[in-house]
Design a protein around this motif. Structure first.
Motif, PDB file in Angstrom:
ATOM      1  N   GLY A 149      12.061 -13.421 -11.478  1.00 26.42           N
ATOM      2  CA  GLY A 149      10.905 -13.103 -10.706  1.00 26.42           C
ATOM      3  C   GLY A 149      10.137 -11.908 -11.333  1.00 26.42           C
ATOM      4  N   LEU A 150      10.718 -11.154 -12.057  1.00 28.81           N
ATOM      5  CA  LEU A 150      10.181 -10.129 -12.662  1.00 28.81           C
ATOM      6  C   LEU A 150       8.834 -10.530 -13.849  1.00 28.81           C
ATOM      7  N   ASP A 151       7.868  -9.382 -13.586  1.00 28.57           N
ATOM      8  CA  ASP A 151       6.696  -9.856 -14.657  1.00 28.57           C
ATOM      9  C   ASP A 151       6.970  -9.696 -16.083  1.00 28.57           C
ATOM     10  N   PRO A 152       6.831 -10.764 -16.742  1.00 34.43           N
ATOM     11  CA  PRO A 152       7.133 -10.602 -18.260  1.00 34.43           C
ATOM     12  C   PRO A 152       6.375  -9.392 -18.773  1.00 34.43           C
ATOM     13  N   VAL A 153       5.343  -8.913 -18.381  1.00 36.27           N
ATOM     14  CA  VAL A 153       4.590  -7.771 -19.123  1.00 36.27           C
ATOM     15  C   VAL A 153       5.409  -6.415 -18.629  1.00 36.27           C
ATOM     16  N   ALA A 154       5.843  -6.377 -17.523  1.00 34.22           N
ATOM     17  CA  ALA A 154       6.671  -5.320 -17.333  1.00 34.22           C
ATOM     18  C   ALA A 154       8.035  -5.637 -17.919  1.00 34.22           C
ATOM     19  N   ALA A 155       8.335  -6.685 -18.223  1.00 31.25           N
ATOM     20  CA  ALA A 155       9.972  -6.683 -18.938  1.00 31.25           C
ATOM     21  C   ALA A 155       9.895  -6.654 -20.035  1.00 31.25           C
ATOM     22  N   VAL A 319      17.113  -5.076 -16.768  1.00 27.76           N
ATOM     23  CA  VAL A 319      16.371  -6.296 -15.985  1.00 27.76           C
ATOM     24  C   VAL A 319      16.856  -6.417 -14.835  1.00 27.76           C
ATOM     25  N   ALA A 320      18.092  -6.090 -14.503  1.00 24.48           N
ATOM     26  CA  ALA A 320      18.560  -6.237 -13.305  1.00 24.48           C
ATOM     27  C   ALA A 320      18.150  -5.036 -12.315  1.00 24.48           C
ATOM     28  N   LEU A 321      18.160  -3.774 -13.116  1.00 23.02           N
ATOM     29  CA  LEU A 321      17.511  -2.661 -12.259  1.00 23.02           C
ATOM     30  C   LEU A 321      15.893  -2.819 -12.103  1.00 23.02           C
ATOM     31  N   ALA A 322      15.399  -3.268 -13.033  1.00 22.24           N
ATOM     32  CA  ALA A 322      14.086  -3.506 -12.733  1.00 22.24           C
ATOM     33  C   ALA A 322      13.767  -4.510 -11.630  1.00 22.24           C
ATOM     34  N   VAL A 323      14.454  -5.686 -11.469  1.00 21.71           N
ATOM     35  CA  VAL A 323      14.429  -6.837 -10.538  1.00 21.71           C
ATOM     36  C   VAL A 323      14.525  -6.238  -9.128  1.00 21.71           C
TER      37      VAL A 323
END
Length: 359
Positions: A149-155, A319-323
């Motif tokens: 669900g994380l935005d690829p631009v942010a990822a 990535v887990a922290l961002a999610v």
């Protein structure tokens, strides 16, 4: 495998040694055994990209690079096609990020989970092999991180800037006890992530150091408890900065200092600010030296280390922290045909966040 309709695509490539990169048309790549084809949604730009065209052929070939190659090593997108035996790959259409550093998965370092030290990792996507500044790129299955669900631009920036800074923070966590202070020198792309990782993963107070008032303001947005004008500012000699940092840390010094600049001045100031039994991590590639004797010139009982890159586990953790919403990417988005403008803005340090290209 599934196929794409396009047969050619634009790509921002270094076409020969010591030549500036440019946009050219190239064939759409096909995934090999154990690989997938990824439709690139976003590719973050890194300052290291700016120096790659300056590498002479004898050096590039020595480390296993091949020209031409497409730049771009901070990549996120969707799985577009599967190669043979890509048995553990996510389904076609799954949004993914790609682990930035290359590694073989077979050597002793990789098998121990220390793949950032893989001796086969000197060439990879965007550095000696085709990267993500194009609509498509291929990658091995082990490099895929589902975005959940994380935005690829942010990822995209998380895969290098985010993961490298996390690797540094993870190294110093053992010395960060409640009441201690961590110092981040250089509050730009990597430093901004380091501030967030420290706040998310440790009880430490965080002091950010930079020469840019705008970056110091952003550091406060990311959670820095205090900011210090860095080396290069008015009266910005290393001794002054080291003294200011010790004062900000309560007089005893910092439990940990992470230097994301790496010049003579920042190394000297950072080492001078570390308390006994603390840690100093050099991440920035500014080419600096510590002009002091080893005996008496280093903080007592402290750990001093340097590294490049991050592990696959680091990338998954970031990535887990961002999610979970515990860190965020600050980005400025450019289309592929404006990639040269984006690199110019990166080189001139006029960006507030990470530059991200959307091919």
């Amino acid at each position: 495998m599934t196929s794409t309709a396009a047969t050619t695509m634009p790509a921002y490539r270094i076409n020969d040694w010591l030549e500036n990169p440019r946009l050219v048309d190239v064939p759409v790549p096909r995934p090999g055994r154990g690989e997938v084809l990824v439709a690139v949604a976003a590719n973050g730009l890194c300052h290291s990209d700016l120096t790659m065209s300056q590498i002479p052929g004898e050096i590039g070939e020595l480390i296993g690079w091949r020209v031409p190659f497409t730049l771009g090593h901070e990549i996120a997108g969707t799985v577009a096609a599967l190669g043979e035996e890509a048995t553990d790959a996510p389904l076609v259409g799954t949004p993914v990020a790609l682990v930035s550093p290359a590694s073989c998965g077979r050597c002793a370092y990789c098998l121990a989970g220390r793949d950032s030290a893989c001796p086969n990792g000197l060439a990879g996507r965007g550095y000696g092999r085709d990267g993500g500044l194009a609509p498509y790129v291929v990658a091995p299955v082990r490099a895929l991180i589902p975005l959940n669900g994380l935005d690829p631009v942010a990822a995209a920036p998380l895969t290098d800037a985010g993961a490298t800074s996390y690797h540094a923070v993870r190294r110093v966590l053992p010395v960060l006890e409640p009441g201690g202070t961590a110092v981040v020198i250089g509050a730009g792309g990597l430093g901004g992530f380091a501030i967030q990782h420290l706040k998310a993963c440790s009880p430490a107070r965080v002091v950010a150091v930079d020469t840019s008032p705008a970056r110091l303001a952003t550091a406060r947005e990311f959670g820095a408890d205090e900011t210090v004008s860095g080396v290069g500012a008015e009266r910005g000699d290393p001794a002054r900065v080291a003294g200011a940092l010790k004062e900000a840390c309560g007089g005893d010094g910092a439990a940990a200092v992470l230097d994301f600049v790496g010049t003579d001045a920042t190394i000297t100031a950072g080492i001078g600010a570390v308390r006994p039994c603390g840690a100093f991590g050099l991440v920035g590639s500014g080419g600096g030296r510590l002009r002091a004797a080893w005996y008496g010139g280093l903080p007592r009982e402290a750990e001093v280390f340097t590294f490049q890159g991050s592990t696959i586990a680091d990338a998954h953790a970031v990535v887990a922290l961002a999610v979970a919403g515990r860190i965020r990417s600050l980005v400025e988005v450019f289309p592929l045909d404006a990639v040269a403008d984006a690199y110019h803005a990166l080189d001139e340090a006029t960006l507030r966040g990470r530059a991200v290209i959307t091919p």
